[in-house]
Design a protein around this motif. Structure first.
Motif, short mmCIF file in Angstrom:
data_model
loop_
_atom_site.label_atom_id
_atom_site.label_comp_id
_atom_site.label_asym_id
_atom_site.label_seq_id
_atom_site.Cartn_x
_atom_site.Cartn_y
_atom_site.Cartn_z
N PRO A 107 20.67 -13.85 -101.31
CA PRO A 107 19.91 -14.70 -102.24
C PRO A 107 18.45 -14.86 -101.86
N GLU A 108 18.08 -14.55 -100.59
CA GLU A 108 16.69 -14.64 -100.19
C GLU A 108 15.91 -13.36 -100.52
N ARG A 119 12.83 -10.13 -97.69
CA ARG A 119 12.63 -11.55 -97.90
C ARG A 119 11.11 -11.77 -98.07
N PRO A 120 10.66 -12.02 -99.28
CA PRO A 120 9.21 -12.03 -99.53
C PRO A 120 8.45 -13.08 -98.73
N LYS A 121 9.05 -14.22 -98.46
CA LYS A 121 8.34 -15.24 -97.67
C LYS A 121 8.05 -14.73 -96.27
N PHE A 152 13.70 -7.74 -93.55
CA PHE A 152 14.63 -6.92 -94.32
C PHE A 152 15.99 -7.59 -94.43
N THR A 153 16.68 -7.28 -95.50
CA THR A 153 18.04 -7.77 -95.69
C THR A 153 18.78 -6.84 -96.63
N VAL A 154 20.06 -7.12 -96.83
CA VAL A 154 20.89 -6.25 -97.66
C VAL A 154 20.84 -6.68 -99.12
N PRO A 155 21.16 -5.78 -100.04
CA PRO A 155 21.34 -6.18 -101.44
C PRO A 155 22.37 -7.30 -101.54
N GLY A 156 22.07 -8.26 -102.39
CA GLY A 156 22.97 -9.39 -102.59
C GLY A 156 22.57 -10.64 -101.85
#
Length: 301
Positions: A242-243, A213-215, A236-240
């Motif tokens: 929206p953030e 999440r770039p922010k 960090f987050t998973v593929p898919g």
């Protein structure tokens, strides 16, 4: 060429922040990973450590061992000491048919230090990384002789974090040193993940699909926080998600072009109170399988 889709159990069982995932068990991680559709899982520290016990846990859930972290200490150990330190894991991974050991230098990393900003990580010069790469090559050759591949994991807070450092390590190491290509760590480290893949397609042995999440990454950088702070904050987050910001469709097409035939592994450590592991891991799986289908990349299920 076909690929396999695996997952790290870190969403359910975080080795660096065990209190964060205390409400979840490794048994749940294995069971739910397979229910989603993943056919492999990387080894977590709260899995059985003995080979028969780990084999039983994997077989009970019809899931393969698709790799696992190895904390390297080659900067402080001589080669023979390092061989002895990793020998048991090498033997176990060979016995269980794992494709590689995910090796990263851990002797001076700050990734597990909650009070140390990631900006204060250790840094080596190009010449120093070249010297390290030569020693790493000797370890990788020995490991290959035992029947196991070494895939080096560039990682936030460690000596190999940014694009230059990845390039220096690859250019000075023999081909036995493979690259674990981690999209999230590259982007967090300021690298162009597409450029790294374009430059080293013949060295990529193992792939981690992780988004950021770039922010939140920008906030962590601006506030000079630690790597663990970043995890808790949701960097960090998973593929898919929206953030997120990483172009997995393009990356998947590049994997097709380079005839990649290994594992694609979801690894996204998050606070499960904010990101339920099953739902997020299912989103990652569905996103990857769709990207593979659209790129014409077959999946072994």
């Amino acid at each position: 060429m076909p690929v396999r889709i695996g997952i790290s159990p870190i969403a359910w069982q975080n080795d660096d922040l065990p209190d964060l995932t205390a409400a979840y068990t490794m048994e749940q991680a294995l069971r739910e990973s397979r229910a989603i559709g993943y056919t492999g899982v990387e080894r977590g520290q709260r899995m059985p450590h003995d080979t028969p016990g780990l084999r039983r846990a994997l077989e009970a859930n019809d899931i393969a061992l698709c790799g696992g972290w190895c904390s390297g200490n080659l900067l402080v150990n001589d080669l023979e000491d390092e061989k002895r330190a990793v020998a048991a894991q090498v033997e176990q991974f060979v016995a269980l048919g794992a494709p590689c050991i995910v090796y990263a230098e851990f002797s001076n990393t700050v990734q597990g230090q909650s009070g140390t900003p990631v900006s204060r990580r250790p840094r080596l010069s190009r010449d120093e990384i070249h010297a390290y790469a030569a020693r790493l090559g000797e370890l990788a050759r020995w490991m290959a002789g035992q029947g196991m591949q070494l895939a080096y994991h560039h990682h936030m807070g460690s000596i190999i974090e940014n694009e230059d450092e990845v390039n220096w390590l690859m250019e000075a190491s023999p081909r036995e040193v493979h690259l674990l290509y981690d999209t999230g760590h590259l982007r967090f480290g300021g690298a162009d993940e597409l450029a790294v893949l374009d430059r080293w397609p013949d060295r990529v042995l193992h792939v981690h699909y992780k988004d950021v999440r770039p922010k939140i990454v920008d906030q962590i950088r601006a506030s000079d926080c630690s790597f663990l702070d970043a995890v808790i904050a949701g960097a960090f987050t998973v593929p898919g998600d929206p953030e997120g910001c990483i172009d997995f469709a393009t990356i998947t097409r590049k994997l097709v072009a380079m005839n990649y035939a290994g594992w694609i592994v979801v690894e996204a450590e998050q606070d499960p109170a904010k990101a339920p592991p099953y739902e997020c891991s299912r989103l990652g799986y569905e996103t990857i399988t769709a990207a593979c289908r659209n790129a014409g990349l077959d999946i072994i299920r």
